[in-house]
Design a protein around this motif. Sequence first.
Motif, short mmCIF file in Angstrom:
data_model
loop_
_atom_site.label_atom_id
_atom_site.label_comp_id
_atom_site.label_asym_id
_atom_site.label_seq_id
_atom_site.Cartn_x
_atom_site.Cartn_y
_atom_site.Cartn_z
N LYS B 151 24.68 -16.98 -17.07
CA LYS B 151 24.08 -17.66 -18.22
C LYS B 151 23.90 -16.69 -19.39
O LYS B 151 23.31 -17.03 -20.41
CB LYS B 151 22.69 -18.21 -17.87
CG LYS B 151 22.65 -19.16 -16.71
CD LYS B 151 22.95 -20.56 -17.17
CE LYS B 151 22.68 -21.54 -16.04
NZ LYS B 151 23.65 -22.62 -16.02
N TYR B 152 24.34 -15.45 -19.21
CA TYR B 152 24.15 -14.43 -20.24
C TYR B 152 25.48 -13.74 -20.55
O TYR B 152 26.46 -13.92 -19.82
CB TYR B 152 23.15 -13.36 -19.74
CG TYR B 152 21.76 -13.89 -19.48
CD1 TYR B 152 20.78 -13.84 -20.48
CD2 TYR B 152 21.42 -14.42 -18.24
CE1 TYR B 152 19.50 -14.32 -20.25
CE2 TYR B 152 20.15 -14.91 -18.00
CZ TYR B 152 19.19 -14.85 -19.00
OH TYR B 152 17.93 -15.32 -18.76
N LEU B 153 25.46 -12.92 -21.58
CA LEU B 153 26.65 -12.16 -21.94
C LEU B 153 27.14 -11.30 -20.78
O LEU B 153 28.34 -11.11 -20.57
CB LEU B 153 26.35 -11.29 -23.17
CG LEU B 153 27.50 -10.46 -23.72
CD1 LEU B 153 28.70 -11.33 -24.08
CD2 LEU B 153 27.05 -9.66 -24.94
N GLN B 154 26.21 -10.78 -20.00
CA GLN B 154 26.57 -9.95 -18.84
C GLN B 154 27.57 -10.67 -17.93
O GLN B 154 28.61 -10.12 -17.55
CB GLN B 154 25.32 -9.58 -18.04
CG GLN B 154 25.63 -8.73 -16.82
CD GLN B 154 24.55 -8.80 -15.73
OE1 GLN B 154 23.41 -9.16 -16.00
NE2 GLN B 154 24.92 -8.46 -14.51
N GLY B 155 27.24 -11.93 -17.60
CA GLY B 155 28.10 -12.69 -16.70
C GLY B 155 29.45 -12.97 -17.32
O GLY B 155 30.49 -12.94 -16.65
N CYS B 156 29.41 -13.23 -18.63
CA CYS B 156 30.64 -13.52 -19.36
C CYS B 156 31.58 -12.30 -19.30
O CYS B 156 32.78 -12.44 -19.02
CB CYS B 156 30.23 -13.82 -20.80
SG CYS B 156 31.45 -14.66 -21.75
N LEU B 157 31.01 -11.11 -19.53
CA LEU B 157 31.82 -9.89 -19.47
C LEU B 157 32.37 -9.68 -18.07
O LEU B 157 33.56 -9.38 -17.88
CB LEU B 157 30.99 -8.65 -19.84
CG LEU B 157 30.39 -8.56 -21.23
CD1 LEU B 157 29.71 -7.21 -21.44
CD2 LEU B 157 31.47 -8.72 -22.28
N GLN B 158 31.52 -9.87 -17.07
CA GLN B 158 31.95 -9.61 -15.69
C GLN B 158 33.04 -10.58 -15.26
O GLN B 158 33.99 -10.20 -14.59
CB GLN B 158 30.75 -9.71 -14.75
CG GLN B 158 29.84 -8.50 -14.86
CD GLN B 158 28.66 -8.60 -13.91
OE1 GLN B 158 27.66 -9.25 -14.20
NE2 GLN B 158 28.79 -7.97 -12.76
N THR B 159 32.91 -11.85 -15.68
CA THR B 159 33.92 -12.85 -15.32
C THR B 159 35.27 -12.46 -15.93
O THR B 159 36.31 -12.50 -15.28
CB THR B 159 33.51 -14.25 -15.83
OG1 THR B 159 32.18 -14.49 -15.37
CG2 THR B 159 34.43 -15.34 -15.36
N GLU B 160 35.22 -12.08 -17.22
CA GLU B 160 36.47 -11.70 -17.89
C GLU B 160 37.10 -10.47 -17.24
O GLU B 160 38.31 -10.40 -17.05
CB GLU B 160 36.21 -11.42 -19.37
CG GLU B 160 36.15 -12.66 -20.22
CD GLU B 160 37.38 -13.54 -20.05
OE1 GLU B 160 38.50 -13.05 -20.16
OE2 GLU B 160 37.19 -14.75 -19.79
N LEU B 161 36.26 -9.50 -16.91
CA LEU B 161 36.77 -8.26 -16.31
C LEU B 161 37.45 -8.56 -14.98
O LEU B 161 38.54 -8.05 -14.69
CB LEU B 161 35.64 -7.25 -16.10
CG LEU B 161 35.12 -6.61 -17.37
CD1 LEU B 161 33.86 -5.79 -17.08
CD2 LEU B 161 36.19 -5.71 -17.99
#
Lengths: 187, 360
Positions: B151-161
């Motif tokens: 739900k945060y930018l952290q998850g977004c970055l991790q998913t993309e990585l």
Amino acid sequence: MSHYKLIFTGPSGAGKSTAIDALSDIPVVTTEAKASDRDRSKEFKKTITVALDYGVIRLPNKDKIHLYGTPGQERFDFMWELLIEGGLGLILLIDNAREKPLEDLRFFVKAFEGFIRSTKVAVGVTRMDLSPTPSLDEYHKTLRLLGLNPPVFEVDARQKADVALLLQALLYTLDPCLHQEAETAAA
Amino acid sequence: MDQQSRQLLSMVFKGPAKGRYQLVEKPEQAQLAIFDWDHWQAEKLWQDFRKNYPALPTVVLSLTPRELEHSVFVNKPLSVNNLLDALSKIQSTDVAATVAAPVKTQKNNRLAFDLAIEAQEEAFHEFCGHAPNIDPSNQTEIHRLFYQPDKYLQGCLQTELADVRHKLHVHGVVFENLSEPFLLLPKSNRVFYGKGFNDTKLHMMASLPMQCNRSRIQHLTEKAVADYQAQHQLVEMPLDHLLWKMSLWTARGRIPQETDLNRPIVLLHWPNFTRLVVTPYALQIAALWVEKPLSLLETVRVLNIPQRYVFSFYSAASALGIAFPERREGLRAEESANKPLPQHHAKRGLLKRLLAHITG
């Protein structure tokens, strides 16, 4: 007043002397020790002079921690055995800008294997700003193959904060519950 | 005391007081106290305070002058000089010198690294939060331990990585839905971002829930990465450093949803602490976990530290992929479960003094 030792090792130029200077309460002294070296090719003994870096941490109760930097040259490894006797632990500094830093790592870990098994080691990798490879991941993999999983930090030996953190990590590997109240001060 | 007041006091102590005083978390750790008499429940709080700490020298702040035992009064509005004068007066009066003597002796014996940890804790609220321990059997409270990274930018970055890690043709990932340029280079473990992304802004972005809008995320080839870097003025940082910090800001002392509190945690290796935010007790937790996988709750118990510091460390280390619940089954899992806990070192007193010296 009691005396204890911390050993700094690694290849020449890895920053042992600078790291000791960062922690020491006195300016680092490069002492000269007369030693007997066996020339392996000619099989005779000769007397040589070996340079040791030396510093000291003075604790408030007058205890002293002597900081010894081993001579880097492999041919002086007979000195190492004398130095490590009674040592609290090992700080191993590896210069990442040397030709084969992972070979240096393997060499020093094997050379101090017994001491590491009976105490602990913390590894500082220096000059990563000049040479970012091998990465710390590769250091971890190499160490795992040697059966170790010690702290491995990127270190600028000129920065006291880096060297102090490496030493803190070494102390916590010796006793992870060190922050708790001491039941006894065995020392 | 509210956060703003704490921050102000902390600034006064570090600045004009030249580090002579430090804020501590609990009254039992204090040598002096400061009490605000204009609190709406001041009388009751004072009675409770004096019941527990009858002789603790105290500076009392109020709009109305008061005379109280073992106290020095300071009239509001408060000035830095008045406060420092009062603190210095209370230290030098007979009151402090006599009744505080046992406290002083005890405190003198406290090691500098205890104080360093307290100072660390103070500075790390933004990364670890303030949450008190929660009883894991309390079903109405337990949800407060968890957060949802996605739900945060952290998850977004991790998913993309995770998505691009094995796509050979993808060299960079650009996030177009942010207010500044933001480019990830997963293969070289770097992140490049606009100069406007200072820590305050990154902190804010990390803390606020956001939708990960995949249509505003672009995958770049090597050439496109070079073009993007040429077009923007970018600041560079190792990707691990950003992920570590961001996950601390987002988690604030919590752990990702679904984390099993009772499953042993494996720490693959020590984080590169000289280049990362070192949260309180992180070194101890790492030292423990590389020796023996322990569950989060067991770690809290063994180290006897607040849950939030264990949870913070786990959240950051798991964002980097170096900490995860024990996945092994059978003999290897048994072996690691049966490993003994690290023993107290025979020279613990010496090691503590050395630690105090280098952290002091």
